[in-house]
Design a protein around this motif. Structure first.
Motif, PDB file in Angstrom:
ATOM      1  N   PHE A 209       9.098 -15.427  23.156  1.00 17.19           N
ATOM      2  CA  PHE A 209       8.048 -15.569  24.172  1.00 17.19           C
ATOM      3  C   PHE A 209       6.777 -14.811  23.769  1.00 17.19           C
ATOM      4  CE2 PHE A 209      11.562 -16.684  27.205  1.00 17.19           C
ATOM      5  CZ  PHE A 209      11.108 -17.964  27.462  1.00 17.19           C
ATOM      6  N   ALA A 210       6.969 -13.686  23.104  1.00 21.04           N
ATOM      7  CA  ALA A 210       5.792 -12.923  22.654  1.00 21.04           C
ATOM      8  C   ALA A 210       5.000 -13.741  21.641  1.00 21.04           C
ATOM      9  CB  ALA A 210       6.231 -11.590  22.059  1.00 21.04           C
ATOM     10  N   GLN A 211       5.722 -14.478  20.797  1.00 23.76           N
ATOM     11  CA  GLN A 211       5.063 -15.362  19.836  1.00 23.76           C
ATOM     12  C   GLN A 211       4.281 -16.454  20.565  1.00 23.76           C
ATOM     13  OE1 GLN A 211       8.231 -16.076  17.089  1.00 23.76           O
ATOM     14  NE2 GLN A 211       6.836 -16.812  15.508  1.00 23.76           N
ATOM     15  N   LEU A 212       4.927 -17.040  21.594  1.00 24.05           N
ATOM     16  CA  LEU A 212       4.253 -18.088  22.373  1.00 24.05           C
ATOM     17  C   LEU A 212       3.007 -17.545  23.065  1.00 24.05           C
ATOM     18  CD1 LEU A 212       7.199 -19.999  24.112  1.00 24.05           C
ATOM     19  CD2 LEU A 212       5.912 -20.659  22.073  1.00 24.05           C
ATOM     20  N   LYS A 213       3.064 -16.264  23.452  1.00 19.25           N
ATOM     21  CA  LYS A 213       1.911 -15.641  24.122  1.00 19.25           C
ATOM     22  C   LYS A 213       0.807 -15.294  23.126  1.00 19.25           C
ATOM     23  CE  LYS A 213       2.404 -14.858  28.694  1.00 19.25           C
ATOM     24  NZ  LYS A 213       1.435 -14.727  29.772  1.00 19.25           N
ATOM     25  N   GLY A 214       1.046 -15.582  21.846  1.00 16.54           N
ATOM     26  CA  GLY A 214      -0.022 -15.402  20.862  1.00 16.54           C
ATOM     27  C   GLY A 214       0.005 -14.084  20.115  1.00 16.54           C
ATOM     28  N   ILE A 215       1.097 -13.314  20.240  1.00 17.08           N
ATOM     29  CA  ILE A 215       1.184 -12.072  19.461  1.00 17.08           C
ATOM     30  C   ILE A 215       1.764 -12.441  18.093  1.00 17.08           C
ATOM     31  CG2 ILE A 215       2.000  -9.685  19.424  1.00 17.08           C
ATOM     32  CD1 ILE A 215       2.468  -9.924  22.467  1.00 17.08           C
ATOM     33  N   ALA A 216       0.885 -12.691  17.147  1.00 14.53           N
ATOM     34  CA  ALA A 216       1.290 -13.286  15.868  1.00 14.53           C
ATOM     35  C   ALA A 216       1.888 -12.259  14.910  1.00 14.53           C
ATOM     36  CB  ALA A 216       0.092 -13.975  15.219  1.00 14.53           C
ATOM     37  N   ASN A 217       1.373 -11.034  14.969  1.00 19.50           N
ATOM     38  CA  ASN A 217       1.802 -10.014  14.018  1.00 19.50           C
ATOM     39  C   ASN A 217       3.213  -9.508  14.341  1.00 19.50           C
ATOM     40  OD1 ASN A 217       2.028  -6.948  13.389  1.00 19.50           O
ATOM     41  ND2 ASN A 217       0.479  -7.725  11.974  1.00 19.50           N
ATOM     42  N   ARG A 218       4.115  -9.568  13.343  1.00 22.39           N
ATOM     43  CA  ARG A 218       5.529  -9.213  13.538  1.00 22.39           C
ATOM     44  C   ARG A 218       5.724  -7.788  14.007  1.00 22.39           C
ATOM     45  NH1 ARG A 218      10.190 -11.884  11.391  1.00 22.39           N
ATOM     46  NH2 ARG A 218      11.377  -9.981  11.469  1.00 22.39           N
ATOM     47  N   ASN A 219       4.996  -6.856  13.388  1.00 24.58           N
ATOM     48  CA  ASN A 219       5.163  -5.446  13.742  1.00 24.58           C
ATOM     49  C   ASN A 219       4.650  -5.163  15.146  1.00 24.58           C
ATOM     50  OD1 ASN A 219       6.333  -4.825  11.298  1.00 24.58           O
ATOM     51  ND2 ASN A 219       4.342  -4.426  10.328  1.00 24.58           N
ATOM     52  N   ARG A 220       3.533  -5.788  15.457  1.00 24.19           N
ATOM     53  CA  ARG A 220       2.967  -5.629  16.805  1.00 24.19           C
ATOM     54  C   ARG A 220       3.960  -6.178  17.841  1.00 24.19           C
ATOM     55  NH1 ARG A 220       1.244  -3.159  20.643  1.00 24.19           N
ATOM     56  NH2 ARG A 220       0.160  -4.304  22.261  1.00 24.19           N
ATOM     57  N   ARG A 221       4.583  -7.330  17.491  1.00 30.07           N
ATOM     58  CA  ARG A 221       5.526  -7.965  18.403  1.00 30.07           C
ATOM     59  C   ARG A 221       6.736  -7.056  18.627  1.00 30.07           C
ATOM     60  NH1 ARG A 221       5.375 -12.816  15.825  1.00 30.07           N
ATOM     61  NH2 ARG A 221       7.531 -12.696  15.162  1.00 30.07           N
ATOM     62  N   ARG A 222       7.214  -6.449  17.550  1.00 30.88           N
ATOM     63  CA  ARG A 222       8.368  -5.544  17.678  1.00 30.88           C
ATOM     64  C   ARG A 222       8.030  -4.384  18.616  1.00 30.88           C
ATOM     65  NH1 ARG A 222      12.627  -3.797  13.357  1.00 30.88           N
ATOM     66  NH2 ARG A 222      13.635  -5.353  14.623  1.00 30.88           N
ATOM     67  N   GLU A 223       6.821  -3.849  18.455  1.00 29.16           N
ATOM     68  CA  GLU A 223       6.371  -2.758  19.331  1.00 29.16           C
ATOM     69  C   GLU A 223       6.395  -3.180  20.800  1.00 29.16           C
ATOM     70  OE1 GLU A 223       2.980  -0.780  16.736  1.00 29.16           O
ATOM     71  OE2 GLU A 223       2.289  -1.274  18.774  1.00 29.16           O
ATOM     72  N   VAL A 224       5.805  -4.369  21.048  1.00 35.19           N
ATOM     73  CA  VAL A 224       5.700  -4.870  22.424  1.00 35.19           C
ATOM     74  C   VAL A 224       7.094  -5.123  22.999  1.00 35.19           C
ATOM     75  CG1 VAL A 224       4.997  -6.870  23.807  1.00 35.19           C
ATOM     76  CG2 VAL A 224       3.402  -5.861  22.165  1.00 35.19           C
ATOM     77  N   VAL A 225       7.937  -5.810  22.225  1.00 28.66           N
ATOM     78  CA  VAL A 225       9.272  -6.192  22.721  1.00 28.66           C
ATOM     79  C   VAL A 225      10.135  -4.953  22.931  1.00 28.66           C
ATOM     80  CG1 VAL A 225      11.399  -7.398  22.084  1.00 28.66           C
ATOM     81  CG2 VAL A 225       9.178  -8.521  21.777  1.00 28.66           C
ATOM     82  N   ASP A 226      10.121  -4.023  21.984  1.00 28.41           N
ATOM     83  CA  ASP A 226      10.904  -2.793  22.147  1.00 28.41           C
ATOM     84  C   ASP A 226      10.429  -2.013  23.372  1.00 28.41           C
ATOM     85  OD1 ASP A 226      12.489  -3.355  20.017  1.00 28.41           O
ATOM     86  OD2 ASP A 226      11.597  -1.885  18.653  1.00 28.41           O
ATOM     87  N   GLY A 227       9.127  -1.973  23.580  1.00 31.40           N
ATOM     88  CA  GLY A 227       8.570  -1.266  24.740  1.00 31.40           C
ATOM     89  C   GLY A 227       9.063  -1.876  26.047  1.00 31.40           C
ATOM     90  N   LEU A 228       9.063  -3.196  26.107  1.00 37.94           N
ATOM     91  CA  LEU A 228       9.502  -3.874  27.334  1.00 37.94           C
ATOM     92  C   LEU A 228      11.004  -3.680  27.551  1.00 37.94           C
ATOM     93  CD1 LEU A 228       7.437  -7.167  27.066  1.00 37.94           C
ATOM     94  CD2 LEU A 228       7.157  -5.353  28.760  1.00 37.94           C
ATOM     95  N   LEU A 229      11.769  -3.710  26.463  1.00 43.37           N
ATOM     96  CA  LEU A 229      13.217  -3.497  26.579  1.00 43.37           C
ATOM     97  C   LEU A 229      13.508  -2.085  27.082  1.00 43.37           C
ATOM     98  CD1 LEU A 229      14.254  -5.336  23.307  1.00 43.37           C
ATOM     99  CD2 LEU A 229      15.071  -5.935  25.608  1.00 43.37           C
ATOM    100  N   GLN A 230      12.715  -1.122  26.618  1.00 47.72           N
ATOM    101  CA  GLN A 230      12.912   0.242  27.095  1.00 47.72           C
ATOM    102  C   GLN A 230      12.523   0.370  28.564  1.00 47.72           C
ATOM    103  OE1 GLN A 230      10.938   1.938  23.825  1.00 47.72           O
ATOM    104  NE2 GLN A 230      12.846   2.509  22.801  1.00 47.72           N
ATOM    105  N   GLN A 231      11.383  -0.215  28.897  1.00 50.16           N
ATOM    106  CA  GLN A 231      10.886  -0.129  30.270  1.00 50.16           C
ATOM    107  C   GLN A 231      11.886  -0.728  31.272  1.00 50.16           C
ATOM    108  OE1 GLN A 231       7.049  -2.002  30.780  1.00 50.16           O
ATOM    109  NE2 GLN A 231       6.839  -1.276  32.876  1.00 50.16           N
ATOM    110  N   THR A 232      12.564  -1.790  30.867  1.00 50.88           N
ATOM    111  CA  THR A 232      13.490  -2.473  31.775  1.00 50.88           C
ATOM    112  C   THR A 232      14.942  -2.017  31.572  1.00 50.88           C
ATOM    113  OG1 THR A 232      13.596  -4.308  30.194  1.00 50.88           O
ATOM    114  CG2 THR A 232      12.077  -4.551  32.044  1.00 50.88           C
ATOM    115  N   ASN A 233      15.110  -0.935  30.783  1.00 51.46           N
ATOM    116  CA  ASN A 233      16.435  -0.368  30.577  1.00 51.46           C
ATOM    117  C   ASN A 233      17.407  -1.317  29.893  1.00 51.46           C
ATOM    118  OD1 ASN A 233      17.777   2.160  31.181  1.00 51.46           O
ATOM    119  ND2 ASN A 233      16.524   2.083  33.057  1.00 51.46           N
ATOM    120  N   LEU A 234      16.900  -2.121  28.990  1.00 50.11           N
ATOM    121  CA  LEU A 234      17.755  -3.098  28.306  1.00 50.11           C
ATOM    122  C   LEU A 234      17.786  -2.860  26.791  1.00 50.11           C
ATOM    123  CD1 LEU A 234      16.653  -6.338  30.222  1.00 50.11           C
ATOM    124  CD2 LEU A 234      18.859  -5.174  30.415  1.00 50.11           C
ATOM    125  N   PHE A 235      17.222  -1.736  26.360  1.00 54.01           N
ATOM    126  CA  PHE A 235      17.122  -1.522  24.904  1.00 54.01           C
ATOM    127  C   PHE A 235      18.504  -1.449  24.265  1.00 54.01           C
ATOM    128  CE2 PHE A 235      16.342   0.948  21.023  1.00 54.01           C
ATOM    129  CZ  PHE A 235      15.341   0.173  20.466  1.00 54.01           C
TER     130      PHE A 235
END
Ligand code: ADP
Ligand code: ADP
Length: 224
Positions: free
Chosen positions: A99-125
């Motif tokens: 979904f992050a890719q669909l939202k236009g976050i093209a850079n892999r490292n940036r995407r990992r940062e965003v996804v890991d952050g959201l997983l932590q925030q929602t207690n799903l890491f």
């Protein structure tokens, strides 16, 4: 951002009046939309999320015309529908990354940062590499929030998110929403009085497509 809804009306093809001149101001923070089944909550939320047309009225998000500038609104919006489907065979990480890719976050490292952050925030890491089919109801709802938060939306719309959650998961979910509501506009629909009492700075009571009351929960709920 502030949502200003004016005289919003919607009648379905079968003649059901789902919304009848709904007027509401939704300021930043947590706003609760309380009403029984069939009150018109989902209809209102789908219209605000630009997924359904209304018959009459206007909606502004600050100075953006929500009914007209749909692409603009979609960029600022996170929407968690009532019965969102999950793909049971992919992992939480994989799907968020997609979904992050669909939202236009093209850079892999940036995407990992965003996804890991959201997983932590929602207690799903910890469970990020588990398939979504193994998730409990509460985990799925938190995953839905993570999905809705991709792209840092300023307006979050969540439709009956605590229905079917056990008490412990509801508390967890409330805490998550409170965090988000601290600096965004969050519209939460529910038929559970304590959801709005515990969480929301402002609320409206809606029934049969009419806004009956609007104000602070402490004041309104006393009168119910
Ligand atoms: P809620 O659970 O929010 O009360 P409903 O049970 O009213 O929602 O509706 C669930 C789904 O069925 C929605 O997608 C809604 O648009 C659709 N729906 C509800 N009532 C009707 C109806 N009378 N005719 C056709 N579709 C309906
Ligand atoms: P809520 O989310 O508060 O349960 P809804 O917005 O789902 O309320 O529904 C409001 C009214 O509109 C209900 O009477 C419902 O049956 C009706 N409704 C919802 N979706 C549809 C639809 N697609 N077609 C016809 N009637 C609908």
């Amino acid at each position: 951002m502030e949502l200003r809804i004016r005289n919003l009306s919607k009648t379905y093809a079968n003649g059901v009046v789902a919304l009848d001149k709904v007027t509401l101001n939704i300021p930043p923070g947590m706003f609760g939309l309380l009403g029984p089944n069939g009150a018109g909550k989902s209809t209102l939320m789908r219209i605000l999320a630009t997924l359904q047309e209304c018959d009459a009225g206007s909606v502004f998000l600050d100075d953006i015309d929500v009914l007209d500038e749909k692409d603009e609104v979609r960029r600022m919006l996170g929407y968690l529908p009532q019965d969102f489907g999950v793909y049971p065979r992919v992992t939480a990480y994989e799907l968020l990354d997609h979904f992050a890719q669909l939202k236009g976050i093209a850079n892999r490292n940036r995407r990992r940062e965003v996804v890991d952050g959201l997983l932590q925030q929602t207690n799903l890491f910890e469970v990020r590499h588990q398939k979504l089919g193994t998730f409990s109801g509460g985990m799925r709802q938190r995953f839905g929030v993570a999905q809705a938060l991709i792209g840092d939306p300023q307006l979050i719309i969540v439709d009956e998110p605590t229905a079917g959650l056990d008490p412990q998961e509801r508390v967890r979910f409330h805490n998550l929403l409170s965090d988000i509501g601290a600096d965004k506009t969050v519209l939460l629909s529910t038929h559970i009085v304590s959801d709005v009492a515990d969480l929301c700075a402002n609320m409206a009571i809606i029934n049969k497509g009419h806004v009956l009351l609007c104000g602070e929960p402490a004041r309104l709920i006393e009168g119910i």
